[in-house]
Write an enzyme that holds these catalytic residues in place. Structure first.
Site, PDB file in Angstrom:
ATOM      1  N   GLU A   8      -0.396  -1.223 -23.772  1.00  0.00           N
ATOM      2  CA  GLU A   8       0.543  -0.203 -24.260  1.00  0.00           C
ATOM      3  C   GLU A   8       1.988  -0.585 -23.919  1.00  0.00           C
ATOM      4  O   GLU A   8       2.896  -0.456 -24.758  1.00  0.00           O
ATOM      5  CB  GLU A   8       0.181   1.139 -23.631  1.00  0.00           C
ATOM      6  CG  GLU A   8       1.054   2.314 -23.997  1.00  0.00           C
ATOM      7  CD  GLU A   8       0.672   3.545 -23.201  1.00  0.00           C
ATOM      8  OE1 GLU A   8       1.573   4.191 -22.634  1.00  0.00           O
ATOM      9  OE2 GLU A   8      -0.543   3.862 -23.125  1.00  0.00           O
TER      10      GLU A   8
ATOM     11  N   SER B  72      -7.106   8.453 -21.961  1.00  0.00           N
ATOM     12  CA  SER B  72      -5.865   8.145 -22.661  1.00  0.00           C
ATOM     13  C   SER B  72      -5.674   9.075 -23.849  1.00  0.00           C
ATOM     14  O   SER B  72      -6.632   9.455 -24.518  1.00  0.00           O
ATOM     15  CB  SER B  72      -5.858   6.698 -23.156  1.00  0.00           C
ATOM     16  OG  SER B  72      -4.671   6.435 -23.874  1.00  0.00           O
TER      17      SER B  72
ATOM     18  N   LYS C  12      -8.896   1.153 -18.240  1.00  0.00           N
ATOM     19  CA  LYS C  12      -7.761   2.026 -18.551  1.00  0.00           C
ATOM     20  C   LYS C  12      -6.452   1.377 -18.105  1.00  0.00           C
ATOM     21  O   LYS C  12      -5.422   1.490 -18.791  1.00  0.00           O
ATOM     22  CB  LYS C  12      -7.948   3.377 -17.852  1.00  0.00           C
ATOM     23  CG  LYS C  12      -6.750   4.345 -17.966  1.00  0.00           C
ATOM     24  CD  LYS C  12      -6.392   4.666 -19.413  1.00  0.00           C
ATOM     25  CE  LYS C  12      -5.507   5.898 -19.561  1.00  0.00           C
ATOM     26  NZ  LYS C  12      -4.291   5.917 -18.805  1.00  0.00           N
TER      27      LYS C  12
ATOM     28  N   HIS D  46      -5.613  -1.202 -20.648  1.00  0.00           N
ATOM     29  CA  HIS D  46      -5.163  -0.436 -21.823  1.00  0.00           C
ATOM     30  C   HIS D  46      -3.690  -0.080 -21.678  1.00  0.00           C
ATOM     31  O   HIS D  46      -2.891  -0.269 -22.601  1.00  0.00           O
ATOM     32  CB  HIS D  46      -6.017   0.837 -21.959  1.00  0.00           C
ATOM     33  CG  HIS D  46      -5.431   1.910 -22.831  1.00  0.00           C
ATOM     34  ND1 HIS D  46      -4.363   2.696 -22.432  1.00  0.00           N
ATOM     35  CD2 HIS D  46      -5.758   2.335 -24.069  1.00  0.00           C
ATOM     36  CE1 HIS D  46      -4.061   3.551 -23.390  1.00  0.00           C
ATOM     37  NE2 HIS D  46      -4.888   3.348 -24.394  1.00  0.00           N
ATOM     38  N   ASN D  47      -3.305   0.415 -20.509  1.00  0.00           N
ATOM     39  CA  ASN D  47      -1.909   0.793 -20.294  1.00  0.00           C
ATOM     40  C   ASN D  47      -0.996  -0.423 -20.311  1.00  0.00           C
ATOM     41  O   ASN D  47       0.141  -0.358 -20.782  1.00  0.00           O
ATOM     42  CB  ASN D  47      -1.768   1.543 -18.965  1.00  0.00           C
ATOM     43  CG  ASN D  47      -2.231   2.986 -19.071  1.00  0.00           C
ATOM     44  OD1 ASN D  47      -3.066   3.314 -19.913  1.00  0.00           O
ATOM     45  ND2 ASN D  47      -1.712   3.839 -18.225  1.00  0.00           N
TER      46      ASN D  47
END
Length: 480
Positions: A194, A133, A187, A190-191
Site C-alpha cells: 500500500e 484491511s 497484513k 499488504h500495508n
C-alpha cells in the site's frame, strides 16, 4: 439491545471507530454481539446511535462481558497495538476458559502475535491474529480479513469472519492464512505494498503537475480515465476524488493547501525491517517509506530551498504521449511492488514454516482492502497456473505488460531525472527490473573485494567449490 444471558455469538472489546463498525457489521449479519469498552460512554454511544441495527449485549466489566458469550467464547480485540493489547489479553485469559478464542484484529507486529499465540495456547486458549484491511468503511461494509492461528480456531470463527468480509465473485475476502503470526505478517506486507502503491501514484501526480504543468482538476481527469483500464483500483479512484476537492476557505484545490508532509504509523517500516532480516529486496516499498520520512524532514527541506537544480531538459512537447508514458510506468512499477511483496511473503512462509498460498492472498485482496484492484485477478490466475512461480513478473501476463511498458518507463524516469523531479519509487522499481534481468551484475567485484579484505572466499563460474586468492601474498588462488 436488552438481551441477557450467555447468548452472544461474539464479543467486541475496543469500540473506537473500527471496533464499533465491525461490531455493527456482525450485528447486521445476524449475530448477537456483546460489547465492551474501557470507557462505558463509548458503549452507550454506539447503542444510542446504532442499537437498532441488530442484537447487542451491553456489558461494563470484563467478567460481565465474558459471561455474556456462548461457549466456546469468541472475543475480538480492537484496541491500540502494543501494551494496550497485552493488557486486554491478560484480563481476558484470566476470565476465560480452555477452548475459548481471543482474536486480535489490531495492527499488531507479527512477532508479538507469535509470542501471544504461544502464551495463550499454553493456558489452554486459542489465539487468532487477524489482519483487517479496509479502513472504517471496510469494517462496516466488508473488509479484507487475514486471520492466522490454529486450524481448530478457524473452524470456530472462520464462518463468522467470512460472513462479514467483502465478497467478490461470490467468494469471501477472508481465508485461513496459516499458523500463529502469519495473518499479521501478511497484513504487514499488504500495508507495505500500500505504501509503494501510494508513493507511485504520488510520483505520477508530481510528473503530471510539474512536467506537464497540469492543474489538480485536469490531473483528476487523468486519474478518472486511468481508473477505467488496467489501473482500476480503490487508490486510483480516491486519488481522482481528492484532486477534485476544492478548499472551502480559499477556493483552491484542497491538495494545494495541504502541507506536503506524509505521516506514517509504522507498518511500512516494519515491512522493510522484516525484508532486511529475510534478505528480500523490497526496493519500491523501502523508497516509499523513505519518501514519507523525507517529506517530514521539514527543517532540512526549508534549508535546502534554492539549491542548484541543474535541470537540463525541456518539458515534454507531446503531453498526451507523456501522459500515456506515465500510465505505463505506473503500471509496470506497481507490478514490481506486488512482485516484491509476494517475494517477501514467500520468504516469511519459508522462514516460519507457515505454508502460505500466494493465490489465496490475491483472492482475498480483491475486495474490502485498501490495495484492492482489478489486476489482483491477474495475480490470482498467475499463481493458479503456476503455484511455484519464481517471481510474479515471470508470469506471462505480467511479463508481457512490462515489455509493453518498458520504453515508456525509461522515458519517464530519464525525463524526471533531467527535469529534477524526484521519482524514487519509479526509478528503484526500474533498477530492480534491470538488475533481475541482467546476465551479469557487478556483485562479482563486490565479492572479490570482500575476499581481499576479509578472506570471505568466492565461487567461480567454471568449477564447483569455494576459493580464495592470497591477495597480500603470492596472489595464488587456493581452495576456500
Amino acid at each position: 439491545m436488552g438481551f441477557h444471558g450467555a447468548n452472544a455469538h461474539i464479543g467486541v472489546t475496543g469500540l473506537a471507530v473500527m471496533g464499533s463498525n465491525i461490531a455493527r457489521n456482525f450485528a447486521r449479519n445476524g449475530y448477537t454481539v456483546a460489547l465492551h469498552n474501557r470507557s462505558i460512554a463509548k458503549t452507550d454511544a454506539l447503542l444510542a446511535a446504532h442499537g437498532d441495527e441488530g442484537r447487542f449485549v451491553r456489558t461494563e466489566t470484563i467478567e460481565e462481558f465474558v459471561a455474556a458469550l456462548e461457549k466456546p467464547r469468541r472475543v475480538l480485540i480492537m484496541v491500540q497495538a502494543g501494551e494496550a493489547t497485552d493488557a486486554v489479553i491478560e484480563e481476558l485469559t484470566a476470565a476465560m476458559e480452555p477452548g475459548d478464542i481471543i482474536i486480535d484484529g489490531g495492527n499488531a507486529h507479527y512477532t508479538d502475535t507469535i509470542r501471544r499465540e504461544a502464551a495463550v495456547r499454553a493456558r489452554g486458549l486459542n489465539f487468532v491474529g487477524a489482519g483487517i484491511s479496509g479502513g472504517e468503511e471496510g469494517a462496516l461494509h466488508g473488509p479484507s480479513i487475514m486471520p492466522g492461528g490454529s486450524a481448530e480456531s478457524y473452524k470456530s470463527v472462520g464462518s463468522m469472519l467470512e460472513s462479514i468480509a467483502a465478497q467478490v465473485d461470490g467468494a469471501p475476502c477472508c481465508t485461513h492464512i496459516g499458523p500463529d503470526g502469519s495473518g499479521h505478517f501478511v497484513k504487514m506486507v499488504h500495508n507495505g505494498i500500500e505504501y509503494a502503491d501510494m508513493q507511485l501514484i504520488g510520483e505520477a501526480y508530481h510528473l503530471l503537475r510539474d512536467a506537464l504543468d497540469l492543474d489538480a482538476e485536469r490531473i483528476a481527469g487523468v486519474f478518472t480515465e486511468w481508473n477505467t483500464g488496467d489501473l482500476e483500483s480503490y487508490l486510483v479512484e480516491i486519488t481522482a476524488e481528492v484532486l477534485n476537492q476544492v478548499d472551502a476557505l480559499t477556493g483552491k484545490p484542497l491538495v494545494d493547501v495541504i502541507v506536503d508532509a506524509a505521516e506514517q504509523k509504522g507498518t511500512g517500516r516494519w515491512t522493510v525491517a522484516s525484508a532486511l532480516e529475510l534478505g528480500i529486496p523490497v526496493t519500491g516499498i523501502a523508497e516509499a517509506v523513505f519518501a514519507r520520512a523525507l517529506s517530514g524532514s521539514r527543517a532540512q527541506r526549508r534549508a535546502a530551498q534554492g539549491l542548484a537544480s541543474g535541470a537540463s531538459a525541456d518539458k515534454p512537447a507531446d503531453a498526451a504521449r507523456f501522459t500515456e508514458d506515465i500510465r505505463r510506468a505506473l503500471y509496470a512499477s506497481k507490478i514490481i511492488a506486488y512482485a516484491q511483496g509476494f517475494d517477501q511473503i514467500a520468504a516469511g512462509s519459508a522462514e516460519f514454516d507457515w505454508n502460505l498460498r500466494p493465490g489465496d492472498l490475491a483472492t482475498i485482496w480483491r475486495g474490502g482492502c485498501i490495495i484492492r484492484a482489478r489486476f489482483l485477478n491477474r495475480i490470482k490466475e498467475a499463481y493458479e497456473q503456476q503455484p511455484d512461480l519464481p517471481s510474479l513478473i515471470l508470469a506471462p501476463y505480467f511479463r508481457e505488460a512490462i515489455e509493453h511498458a518498458v520504453d515508456s518507463w525509461r522515458r519517464v524516469v530519464s525525463t524526471a531525472v533531467l527535469l529534477g523531479i524526484p521519482v524514487p519509487a519509479f526509478a528503484s522499481s526500474l533498477s530492480y527490473y534491470d538488475a533481475l534481468r541482467a546476465e551479469r551484475l557487478p556483485a562479482a567485484l563486490t565479492q572479490a573485494q570482500r575476499d581481499y579484505f576479509g578472506v570471505h572466499t568466492y565461487e567461480r563460474v567454471d568449477r564447483e567449490g569455494k576459493f580464495h586468492t592470497r591477495w597480500n601474498g603470492d596472489r595464488r588462488e587456493v581452495p576456500g
